[in-house]
Design an enzyme around this catalytic site. Structure first.
Site, PDB file in Angstrom:
ATOM      1  N   ASP A 108      -6.573  -2.696 -15.364  1.00 18.05           N
ATOM      2  CA  ASP A 108      -5.624  -2.461 -14.269  1.00 18.05           C
ATOM      3  C   ASP A 108      -6.247  -2.875 -12.932  1.00 18.05           C
ATOM      4  OD1 ASP A 108      -3.278  -1.661 -13.089  1.00 18.05           O
ATOM      5  OD2 ASP A 108      -3.717   0.482 -13.154  1.00 18.05           O
ATOM      6  N   GLY A 109      -5.381  -3.259 -11.996  1.00 20.62           N
ATOM      7  CA  GLY A 109      -5.833  -3.534 -10.633  1.00 20.62           C
ATOM      8  C   GLY A 109      -5.836  -4.999 -10.240  1.00 20.62           C
ATOM      9  N   ASN A 110      -5.310  -5.864 -11.097  1.00 17.99           N
ATOM     10  CA  ASN A 110      -5.271  -7.298 -10.744  1.00 17.99           C
ATOM     11  C   ASN A 110      -4.450  -7.536  -9.478  1.00 17.99           C
ATOM     12  OD1 ASN A 110      -6.558  -7.605 -13.172  1.00 17.99           O
ATOM     13  ND2 ASN A 110      -4.908  -8.694 -14.206  1.00 17.99           N
ATOM     14  N   ARG A 156      -3.712  -5.381  -7.027  1.00 19.01           N
ATOM     15  CA  ARG A 156      -4.377  -4.857  -5.822  1.00 19.01           C
ATOM     16  C   ARG A 156      -5.546  -5.732  -5.394  1.00 19.01           C
ATOM     17  NH1 ARG A 156      -4.813   0.885  -8.250  1.00 19.01           N
ATOM     18  NH2 ARG A 156      -3.796  -0.239  -9.947  1.00 19.01           N
ATOM     19  N   TRP A 157      -6.254  -6.276  -6.377  1.00 19.98           N
ATOM     20  CA  TRP A 157      -7.384  -7.181  -6.089  1.00 19.98           C
ATOM     21  C   TRP A 157      -6.881  -8.393  -5.312  1.00 19.98           C
ATOM     22  CZ3 TRP A 157      -8.742 -12.226  -7.070  1.00 19.98           C
ATOM     23  CH2 TRP A 157     -10.101 -12.559  -7.003  1.00 19.98           C
ATOM     24  N   ARG A 195      -0.156 -12.454  -6.660  1.00 21.16           N
ATOM     25  CA  ARG A 195      -0.556 -11.624  -7.809  1.00 21.16           C
ATOM     26  C   ARG A 195      -1.117 -12.454  -8.957  1.00 21.16           C
ATOM     27  NH1 ARG A 195       1.060  -6.461  -8.043  1.00 21.16           N
ATOM     28  NH2 ARG A 195       1.114  -6.535 -10.301  1.00 21.16           N
ATOM     29  N   HIS A 242      -4.401 -12.072 -11.672  1.00 16.48           N
ATOM     30  CA  HIS A 242      -4.406 -12.161 -13.140  1.00 16.48           C
ATOM     31  C   HIS A 242      -5.396 -13.241 -13.603  1.00 16.48           C
ATOM     32  CE1 HIS A 242      -1.267  -9.279 -13.230  1.00 16.48           C
ATOM     33  NE2 HIS A 242      -0.311 -10.075 -12.804  1.00 16.48           N
ATOM     34  N   LEU A 294     -17.751  -9.790 -33.275  1.00 19.15           N
ATOM     35  CA  LEU A 294     -16.816  -8.924 -32.541  1.00 19.15           C
ATOM     36  C   LEU A 294     -15.357  -9.260 -32.909  1.00 19.15           C
ATOM     37  CD1 LEU A 294     -16.447  -6.993 -29.955  1.00 19.15           C
ATOM     38  CD2 LEU A 294     -16.191  -9.112 -28.693  1.00 19.15           C
ATOM     39  N   ARG A 351     -10.371   2.833 -18.416  1.00 18.75           N
ATOM     40  CA  ARG A 351      -9.278   2.381 -17.555  1.00 18.75           C
ATOM     41  C   ARG A 351      -9.860   2.014 -16.199  1.00 18.75           C
ATOM     42  NH1 ARG A 351      -3.038   3.570 -17.098  1.00 18.75           N
ATOM     43  NH2 ARG A 351      -2.678   2.219 -15.333  1.00 18.75           N
ATOM     44  N   ARG A 377      -3.945   7.599 -16.066  1.00 15.47           N
ATOM     45  CA  ARG A 377      -2.740   7.508 -16.901  1.00 15.47           C
ATOM     46  C   ARG A 377      -3.061   6.769 -18.182  1.00 15.47           C
ATOM     47  NH1 ARG A 377       0.012   6.182 -12.185  1.00 15.47           N
ATOM     48  NH2 ARG A 377      -0.398   3.967 -12.444  1.00 15.47           N
TER      49      ARG A 377
HETATM   50  C1  FPP Z   1      -2.606  -4.901 -14.734  1.00 14.67           C
HETATM   51  O1  FPP Z   1      -2.811  -5.145 -13.379  1.00 14.67           O
HETATM   52  C2  FPP Z   1      -2.858  -6.113 -15.508  1.00 14.67           C
HETATM   53  C3  FPP Z   1      -1.928  -6.767 -16.236  1.00 14.67           C
HETATM   54  C4  FPP Z   1      -0.520  -6.327 -16.318  1.00 14.67           C
HETATM   55  C5  FPP Z   1      -2.242  -8.028 -16.928  1.00 14.67           C
HETATM   56  C6  FPP Z   1      -3.584  -8.141 -17.582  1.00 14.67           C
HETATM   57  C7  FPP Z   1      -3.835  -9.558 -17.856  1.00 14.67           C
HETATM   58  C8  FPP Z   1      -4.994 -10.222 -17.702  1.00 14.67           C
HETATM   59  C9  FPP Z   1      -6.243  -9.586 -17.313  1.00 14.67           C
HETATM   60  C10 FPP Z   1      -5.041 -11.689 -17.869  1.00 14.67           C
HETATM   61  C11 FPP Z   1      -5.149 -12.367 -19.149  1.00 14.67           C
HETATM   62  C12 FPP Z   1      -5.532 -11.661 -20.364  1.00 14.67           C
HETATM   63  C13 FPP Z   1      -6.120 -12.268 -21.414  1.00 14.67           C
HETATM   64  C14 FPP Z   1      -6.344 -11.505 -22.666  1.00 14.67           C
HETATM   65  C15 FPP Z   1      -6.586 -13.655 -21.374  1.00 14.67           C
HETATM   66  P1  FPP Z   1      -1.612  -4.933 -12.351  1.00 14.67           P
HETATM   67  O2  FPP Z   1      -0.952  -6.251 -12.156  1.00 14.67           O
HETATM   68  O3  FPP Z   1      -0.699  -3.853 -12.825  1.00 14.67           O
HETATM   69  O4  FPP Z   1      -2.389  -4.487 -11.077  1.00 14.67           O
HETATM   70  P2  FPP Z   1      -1.898  -3.530  -9.894  1.00 14.67           P
HETATM   71  O5  FPP Z   1      -1.697  -2.158 -10.492  1.00 14.67           O
HETATM   72  O6  FPP Z   1      -3.030  -3.573  -8.923  1.00 14.67           O
HETATM   73  O7  FPP Z   1      -0.618  -4.118  -9.351  1.00 14.67           O
END
Ligand code: FPP
Length: 243
Positions: free
Chosen positions: A19-21, A23-24, A32, A36, A130, A187, A193
């Site tokens: 989580d947090g992509n 916000r990053w 956004r 990702h 793995l 998480r 959560r």
């Molecule tokens: C949650 O952050 C992240 C996701 C919904 C997507 C996760 C996907 C990846 C890390 C990329 C690709 C994965 C693979 C397996 C190659 P968010 O967007 O909800 O962040 P936020 O809560 O800060 O808005």
């Protein structure tokens, strides 16, 4: 600096809510999808760190059943990123003896993504290092309902009786059949959560929550989670040895 204790057990199966992509990306004034993309780099780094630590199963929550509700542009950016990752990284996964599995309603993914995933899963099938399990279009309630449905079908067909149902048989009808339950759930981004992730399978998992945003997650953060895990006393509902 986190140090893994070689004398203590390390988790065999680690599951991660990445989580947090968003916000990053926001903190950097980026779209956004760039968050990702950076998150996909963390996936690669995490695979290496798990290999070094000797973890056998890594489950990553990459796209939930609820994520379909995000704007179409974000959903397609995520699907393209996933397809790109599979295309570009399968040979590296092969070199590193990594096996690939997908859990979730894979039939809901775009045809192109499904084909790429199947090809990669088949290619990596003989590997015994793995196991990377990617949760895609995954929701734990949907998984439990799907399992209940297939068990009901078997009962209606006269293949089993309701009194024969056990925890083990139920587990064998989940998407995760054959995969041991996670020992450790991580998480990122500080949210407390579970978000419809592996509800059945995490019954006895240890939980580690870190404030680090997923795109910043590196080996030191995984090692801190393992160190935290090694401090816990797992009792599975029984009594600790000192009592
Ligand atoms: C949650 O952050 C992240 C996701 C919904 C997507 C996760 C996907 C990846 C890390 C990329 C690709 C994965 C693979 C397996 C190659 P968010 O967007 O909800 O962040 P936020 O809560 O800060 O808005």
């Amino acid at each position: 600096m986190a140090t893994i204790d070689p004398e203590k057990p390390i988790p065999q199966h680690v599951a991660v809510i990445m989580d947090g992509n968003g916000r990053w990306a926001k903190a950097r004034g980026l779209p956004r999808r760039d968050g990702h993309r950076a998150g996909a780099e963390s996936v690669e780094a995490c695979l290496e760190s798990c290999g070094e630590a000797g973890i056998k199963f890594l489950t990553l929550y990459a796209f939930s059943s609820e994520n379909w509700k995000r704007p179409e542009s974000e959903v397609s950016a995520l699907m393209n990123l996933l397809a790109h990752f599979i295309k570009e990284k399968t040979s590296k996964l092969m070199k590193n003896n990594i096996r690939l599995k997908v859990i979730g309603q894979m039939h809901r993914l775009p045809d192109k993504t499904q084909k790429l995933l199947r090809k990669s899963i088949d290619k990596l099938d003989g590997n015994d290092g793995l196991t990377l399990i990617v949760a895609l279009s995954y929701g734990s309630r949907e998984e439990i309902v799907d399992a209940a449905r297939s068990l009901m079908d078997k009962a209606v067909a006269g293949e089993m009786k309701s009194e024969d149902l056990t925890n083990e048989i139920f587990s064998d009808h989940l998407y995760t059949a054959g995969i041991p339950d996670p020992d450790l759930l991580v998480r990122t981004s500080g949210e407390f959560r579970i978000s419809n992730f592996l509800l059945w399978q995490i019954s006895y998992s240890e939980i580690h929550i870190t404030d680090v945003l997923w795109p910043d997650f590196r080996s030191e953060h995984l090692n801190a989670a393992i160190e935290d895990y090694q401090k816990r006393q797992r009792r599975f509902g029984g009594l600790s040895e000192e009592v």
